[in-house]
Design an enzyme around this catalytic site. Structure first.
Site, PDB file in Angstrom:
ATOM      1  N   ARG A  58       0.823  -1.216   0.000  1.00 13.87           N
ATOM      2  CA  ARG A  58       0.000   0.000   0.000  1.00 13.87           C
ATOM      3  C   ARG A  58       0.859   1.270   0.000  1.00 13.87           C
ATOM      4  NH1 ARG A  58      -2.233  -3.688   3.006  1.00 13.87           N
ATOM      5  NH2 ARG A  58      -1.260  -2.847   4.866  1.00 13.87           N
ATOM      6  N   GLU A  95       6.138  -9.931  15.408  1.00 16.04           N
ATOM      7  CA  GLU A  95       5.726 -10.384  16.743  1.00 16.04           C
ATOM      8  C   GLU A  95       6.153 -11.842  16.947  1.00 16.04           C
ATOM      9  OE1 GLU A  95       1.662  -9.596  17.381  1.00 16.04           O
ATOM     10  OE2 GLU A  95       1.751 -10.036  19.528  1.00 16.04           O
TER      11      GLU A  95
HETATM   12  P1  AMP Z   1       4.948  -2.339  11.535  1.00 13.67           P
HETATM   13  O1  AMP Z   1       6.202  -2.958  10.981  1.00 13.67           O
HETATM   14  O2  AMP Z   1       4.444  -3.024  12.754  1.00 13.67           O
HETATM   15  O3  AMP Z   1       5.087  -0.842  11.729  1.00 13.67           O
HETATM   16  O4  AMP Z   1       3.795  -2.580  10.472  1.00 13.67           O
HETATM   17  C1  AMP Z   1       3.691  -1.782   9.384  1.00 13.67           C
HETATM   18  C2  AMP Z   1       3.185  -2.505   8.176  1.00 13.67           C
HETATM   19  O5  AMP Z   1       2.087  -3.364   8.460  1.00 13.67           O
HETATM   20  C3  AMP Z   1       2.684  -1.500   7.176  1.00 13.67           C
HETATM   21  O6  AMP Z   1       3.174  -1.842   5.895  1.00 13.67           O
HETATM   22  C4  AMP Z   1       1.187  -1.560   7.269  1.00 13.67           C
HETATM   23  O7  AMP Z   1       0.636  -1.595   5.989  1.00 13.67           O
HETATM   24  C5  AMP Z   1       0.863  -2.835   8.007  1.00 13.67           C
HETATM   25  N1  AMP Z   1      -0.004  -2.646   9.179  1.00 13.67           N
HETATM   26  C6  AMP Z   1       0.336  -2.865  10.475  1.00 13.67           C
HETATM   27  N2  AMP Z   1      -0.681  -2.648  11.298  1.00 13.67           N
HETATM   28  C7  AMP Z   1      -1.692  -2.233  10.518  1.00 13.67           C
HETATM   29  C8  AMP Z   1      -3.052  -1.822  10.791  1.00 13.67           C
HETATM   30  N3  AMP Z   1      -3.564  -1.791  12.028  1.00 13.67           N
HETATM   31  N4  AMP Z   1      -3.822  -1.457   9.742  1.00 13.67           N
HETATM   32  C9  AMP Z   1      -3.329  -1.479   8.478  1.00 13.67           C
HETATM   33  N5  AMP Z   1      -2.081  -1.859   8.171  1.00 13.67           N
HETATM   34  C10 AMP Z   1      -1.273  -2.235   9.173  1.00 13.67           C
END
Ligand code: AMP
Length: 170
Positions: A58, A95
């Site tokens: 996205r 995680e």
């Molecule tokens: P992180 O590495 O935990 O910051 O996760 C970021 C990635 O996961 C991004 O590419 C987001 O598109 C996706 N992502 C994580 N949590 C969400 C959420 N609650 N809603 C939509 N996309 C998420």
């Protein structure tokens, strides 16, 4: 215009307990889409950005729009095995377990000014890995930008050495 109104919460997607931030209502509304690109690109106007990096998948949508608006090239960072040419790889922790992102080795030239874009900042692991890849190629991360920041997950901590810009914070 209140861009948060165009971001939809979807409960228990893709798994139980996760509230997914669905950006498709924003993308589907011409005015909101345009406003988001304008607000994301305004702070970049005077920075002389050469590349905007979008994170799969996205992050490609607004990242490419942003690149076009500021007159920069667009570079995709993808999950392992998707890019056809020679790549650099960066593992990062999830995680449970690890994942791996890749960038083409010739995508960024040493010294280029780079903005990294993704749709959502959650725990920050994805963005931190993207920053590593850009820096390993010699790029200067001038800004890490997000449409949505989930501030309660404190993802900023993992990329705090870089300027961060989020349009909508929950
Ligand atoms: P992180 O590495 O935990 O910051 O996760 C970021 C990635 O996961 C991004 O590419 C987001 O598109 C996706 N992502 C994580 N949590 C969400 C959420 N609650 N809603 C939509 N996309 C998420």
């Amino acid at each position: 215009m209140e861009l948060a109104d165009y971001i939809r919460n979807v409960a228990d997607f893709p798994q139980s307990g996760i509230t997914y931030k669905d950006i498709t209502p924003l993308l589907g509304n011409a005015d909101a889409f345009q406003e988001a690109v304008t607000r994301l690109s305004n702070p970049l106007a005077q920075l002389g950005i050469q590349k905007v990096v979008g994170i799969e998948s996205r992050g490609f949508i607004l990242g490419a729009s942003l690149a076009n608006r500021v007159g920069a090239g667009f570079v995709p960072i993808r999950k392992k095995g998707k890019l056809p040419f020679q790549t650099l790889q960066q593992e990062y922790n999830l995680e449970y377990g690890t994942d791996c992102l890749e960038i083409h080795r010739d995508a960024i030239l040493p010294g280029e000014k780079v903005v990294i874009h993704d749709d959502v900042l959650a725990t920050g692991g994805t963005a931190a890995a993207a920053c590593e890849l850009v820096q390993r190629l010699g790029g200067e991360v001038v800004q890490v930008s997000f449409l949505v920041e989930l501030s309660f997950l404190n993802g900023k901590e993992k990329i705090k050495q870089h300027p961060i810009f989020s349009l909508v914070t929950f």
